[in-house]
Design a protein around this motif. Structure first.
Motif, PDB file in Angstrom:
ATOM      1  N   GLN A  65       0.863  -0.935  -0.478  1.00 21.54           N
ATOM      2  CA  GLN A  65      -0.276   0.048   0.318  1.00 21.54           C
ATOM      3  C   GLN A  65       1.337   2.045  -0.007  1.00 21.54           C
ATOM      4  O   GLN A  65       1.924   1.694   0.886  1.00 21.54           O
ATOM      5  N   ASN A  66       0.380   2.077  -0.390  1.00 22.14           N
ATOM      6  CA  ASN A  66       1.302   3.737  -0.099  1.00 22.14           C
ATOM      7  C   ASN A  66       2.371   3.672  -1.149  1.00 22.14           C
ATOM      8  O   ASN A  66       3.350   4.475  -0.877  1.00 22.14           O
ATOM      9  N   ILE A  67       2.260   3.466  -2.207  1.00 20.29           N
ATOM     10  CA  ILE A  67       3.380   2.593  -3.144  1.00 20.29           C
ATOM     11  C   ILE A  67       3.273   4.480  -3.957  1.00 20.29           C
ATOM     12  O   ILE A  67       2.474   4.833  -3.989  1.00 20.29           O
ATOM     13  N   SER A  68       4.817   4.757  -3.241  1.00 16.57           N
ATOM     14  CA  SER A  68       4.900   5.785  -4.001  1.00 16.57           C
ATOM     15  C   SER A  68       6.411   5.693  -5.003  1.00 16.57           C
ATOM     16  O   SER A  68       7.385   4.632  -4.644  1.00 16.57           O
ATOM     17  N   GLY A  69       7.379   6.758  -5.420  1.00 16.32           N
ATOM     18  CA  GLY A  69       8.305   7.155  -6.560  1.00 16.32           C
ATOM     19  C   GLY A  69       8.564   5.521  -6.937  1.00 16.32           C
ATOM     20  O   GLY A  69      10.033   5.179  -7.368  1.00 16.32           O
ATOM     21  N   LEU A  70       7.614   4.969  -7.559  1.00 22.61           N
ATOM     22  CA  LEU A  70       7.652   4.015  -8.564  1.00 22.61           C
ATOM     23  C   LEU A  70       8.417   4.030  -9.902  1.00 22.61           C
ATOM     24  O   LEU A  70       7.684   5.654 -10.678  1.00 22.61           O
ATOM     25  N   ASP A  83       4.044   0.259   1.948  1.00 21.74           N
ATOM     26  CA  ASP A  83       4.093  -0.384   3.404  1.00 21.74           C
ATOM     27  C   ASP A  83       3.498  -1.433   2.523  1.00 21.74           C
ATOM     28  O   ASP A  83       2.419  -1.642   1.866  1.00 21.74           O
ATOM     29  N   LYS A  84       3.978  -2.207   3.831  1.00 21.30           N
ATOM     30  CA  LYS A  84       3.258  -4.325   4.099  1.00 21.30           C
ATOM     31  C   LYS A  84       3.539  -4.444   4.884  1.00 21.30           C
ATOM     32  O   LYS A  84       4.412  -4.008   6.085  1.00 21.30           O
ATOM     33  N   ASP A  85       2.220  -4.576   6.162  1.00 27.22           N
ATOM     34  CA  ASP A  85       2.356  -5.409   7.498  1.00 27.22           C
ATOM     35  C   ASP A  85       2.673  -4.524   8.459  1.00 27.22           C
ATOM     36  O   ASP A  85       3.446  -4.670   9.141  1.00 27.22           O
ATOM     37  N   GLY A  86       2.167  -2.429   8.018  1.00 32.24           N
ATOM     38  CA  GLY A  86       2.402  -1.677   8.679  1.00 32.24           C
ATOM     39  C   GLY A  86       4.581  -1.057   8.651  1.00 32.24           C
ATOM     40  O   GLY A  86       4.456  -0.687   9.425  1.00 32.24           O
ATOM     41  N   LYS A  87       4.498  -1.781   7.900  1.00 25.46           N
ATOM     42  CA  LYS A  87       6.240  -0.945   7.717  1.00 25.46           C
ATOM     43  C   LYS A  87       6.240  -0.800   6.071  1.00 25.46           C
ATOM     44  O   LYS A  87       5.862  -1.368   5.007  1.00 25.46           O
ATOM     45  N   GLN A  88       7.155   0.142   6.803  1.00 20.33           N
ATOM     46  CA  GLN A  88       7.441   0.442   5.015  1.00 20.33           C
ATOM     47  C   GLN A  88       8.722   0.524   4.509  1.00 20.33           C
ATOM     48  O   GLN A  88      10.026  -0.164   5.651  1.00 20.33           O
ATOM     49  N   THR A  89       8.919   0.185   3.187  1.00 13.77           N
ATOM     50  CA  THR A  89       9.950  -0.903   2.621  1.00 13.77           C
ATOM     51  C   THR A  89      10.343  -0.295   1.201  1.00 13.77           C
ATOM     52  O   THR A  89       9.039   0.274   0.659  1.00 13.77           O
ATOM     53  N   ASN A  90      11.572  -1.316   0.833  1.00 12.60           N
ATOM     54  CA  ASN A  90      11.447  -0.759  -0.633  1.00 12.60           C
ATOM     55  C   ASN A  90      10.932  -1.379  -1.427  1.00 12.60           C
ATOM     56  O   ASN A  90      11.229  -2.995  -0.168  1.00 12.60           O
ATOM     57  N   VAL A  91      10.738  -1.836  -2.361  1.00 14.72           N
ATOM     58  CA  VAL A  91      10.607  -3.439  -3.168  1.00 14.72           C
ATOM     59  C   VAL A  91      10.722  -3.016  -4.335  1.00 14.72           C
ATOM     60  O   VAL A  91      10.666  -1.752  -5.288  1.00 14.72           O
ATOM     61  N   SER A  92      10.632  -3.993  -4.876  1.00 15.39           N
ATOM     62  CA  SER A  92      10.957  -3.916  -6.556  1.00 15.39           C
ATOM     63  C   SER A  92      10.295  -5.068  -7.135  1.00 15.39           C
ATOM     64  O   SER A  92      10.067  -6.504  -7.053  1.00 15.39           O
ATOM     65  N   ASP A  94      10.240  -7.040 -10.903  1.00 14.92           N
ATOM     66  CA  ASP A  94      11.284  -7.960 -12.320  1.00 14.92           C
ATOM     67  C   ASP A  94      10.029  -7.870 -13.591  1.00 14.92           C
ATOM     68  O   ASP A  94       9.108  -8.586 -13.555  1.00 14.92           O
ATOM     69  N   PHE A  95      11.114  -8.347 -14.607  1.00 17.71           N
ATOM     70  CA  PHE A  95       9.835  -8.682 -15.959  1.00 17.71           C
ATOM     71  C   PHE A  95       9.029 -10.059 -16.023  1.00 17.71           C
ATOM     72  O   PHE A  95       7.761 -10.131 -16.464  1.00 17.71           O
ATOM     73  N   GLN A  96      10.265 -10.876 -14.598  1.00 14.03           N
ATOM     74  CA  GLN A  96       8.740 -12.205 -14.453  1.00 14.03           C
ATOM     75  C   GLN A  96       7.938 -12.141 -13.683  1.00 14.03           C
ATOM     76  O   GLN A  96       7.596 -12.707 -13.684  1.00 14.03           O
ATOM     77  N   GLY A  97       7.950 -10.683 -12.824  1.00 16.08           N
ATOM     78  CA  GLY A  97       6.805 -10.422 -11.715  1.00 16.08           C
ATOM     79  C   GLY A  97       7.087 -11.011 -10.940  1.00 16.08           C
ATOM     80  O   GLY A  97       6.662 -11.425 -10.375  1.00 16.08           O
ATOM     81  N   ASN A  98       8.263 -11.476 -10.311  1.00 12.41           N
ATOM     82  CA  ASN A  98       8.788 -10.917  -9.434  1.00 12.41           C
ATOM     83  C   ASN A  98       8.953 -10.014  -8.558  1.00 12.41           C
ATOM     84  O   ASN A  98       9.058  -9.030  -8.510  1.00 12.41           O
ATOM     85  N   ILE A  99       7.905 -10.162  -6.639  1.00 17.36           N
ATOM     86  CA  ILE A  99       8.364  -9.141  -6.115  1.00 17.36           C
ATOM     87  C   ILE A  99       9.535  -9.031  -4.915  1.00 17.36           C
ATOM     88  O   ILE A  99       8.615 -10.371  -4.467  1.00 17.36           O
ATOM     89  N   THR A 100       9.748  -8.625  -5.050  1.00 18.11           N
ATOM     90  CA  THR A 100      10.758  -8.424  -3.668  1.00 18.11           C
ATOM     91  C   THR A 100      11.070  -7.344  -3.100  1.00 18.11           C
ATOM     92  O   THR A 100      10.608  -6.219  -3.698  1.00 18.11           O
ATOM     93  N   MET A 101      11.167  -7.628  -1.388  1.00 22.70           N
ATOM     94  CA  MET A 101      10.777  -6.366  -0.281  1.00 22.70           C
ATOM     95  C   MET A 101      12.077  -6.227  -0.078  1.00 22.70           C
ATOM     96  O   MET A 101      13.046  -7.377   0.076  1.00 22.70           O
ATOM     97  N   ALA A 102      12.736  -5.171  -0.129  1.00 26.07           N
ATOM     98  CA  ALA A 102      14.596  -4.993   0.484  1.00 26.07           C
ATOM     99  C   ALA A 102      14.648  -5.120   2.416  1.00 26.07           C
ATOM    100  O   ALA A 102      14.052  -5.138   2.456  1.00 26.07           O
ATOM    101  N   LYS A 103      15.533  -6.099   2.849  1.00 23.45           N
ATOM    102  CA  LYS A 103      15.928  -6.673   3.715  1.00 23.45           C
ATOM    103  C   LYS A 103      15.871  -6.219   4.602  1.00 23.45           C
ATOM    104  O   LYS A 103      16.683  -4.974   4.096  1.00 23.45           O
TER     105      LYS A 103
END
Length: 103
Positions: A65-70, A83-92, A94-103
């Motif tokens: 949610q609250n996706i910004s700077g895409l 934001d996911k699960d109440g935490k703000q994170t960097n997310v990506s 890729d062209f395969q549809g993989n969604i990854t969250m920065a750790k």
């Protein structure tokens, strides 16, 4: 004699048709345009065909949610802050549809 010849031709045609229909078609292994399993090496660089709206929608569908700077980077990976699960994170995404969250 004529009946015997016609009968023989009929049996031959029936057998040939039956044989042709019983052949199992071969299938080739294809790579899906969108990966259905998460790639542990994600995000994978490559030519990305997702539009900005599609990328945002996929992230939202994954619970972000609250996706910004895409933005699409020079490696073909969509990157944003969300934001996911109440935490703000960097997310990506890729062209395969993989969604990854920065750790």
């Amino acid at each position: 004699m004529k009946k015997l010849l016609i009968g023989g031709v009929a049996v031959l045609l029936a057998t040939t048709t039956s044989f042709a229909q019983s052949q199992t078609p071969t299938t080739s292994q294809t790579t899906p345009a969108i990966n259905t399993e998460n790639n542990p090496a994600a995000p994978v660089a490559g030519k990305n065909s997702f539009t900005e709206a599609q990328a945002k929608s996929r992230l939202e569908d994954a619970g972000y949610q609250n996706i910004s700077g895409l933005k699409l980077d020079d490696q073909g990976v969509w990157r944003a802050t969300a934001d996911k699960d109440g935490k703000q994170t960097n997310v990506s995404l890729d062209f395969q549809g993989n969604i990854t969250m920065a750790k």
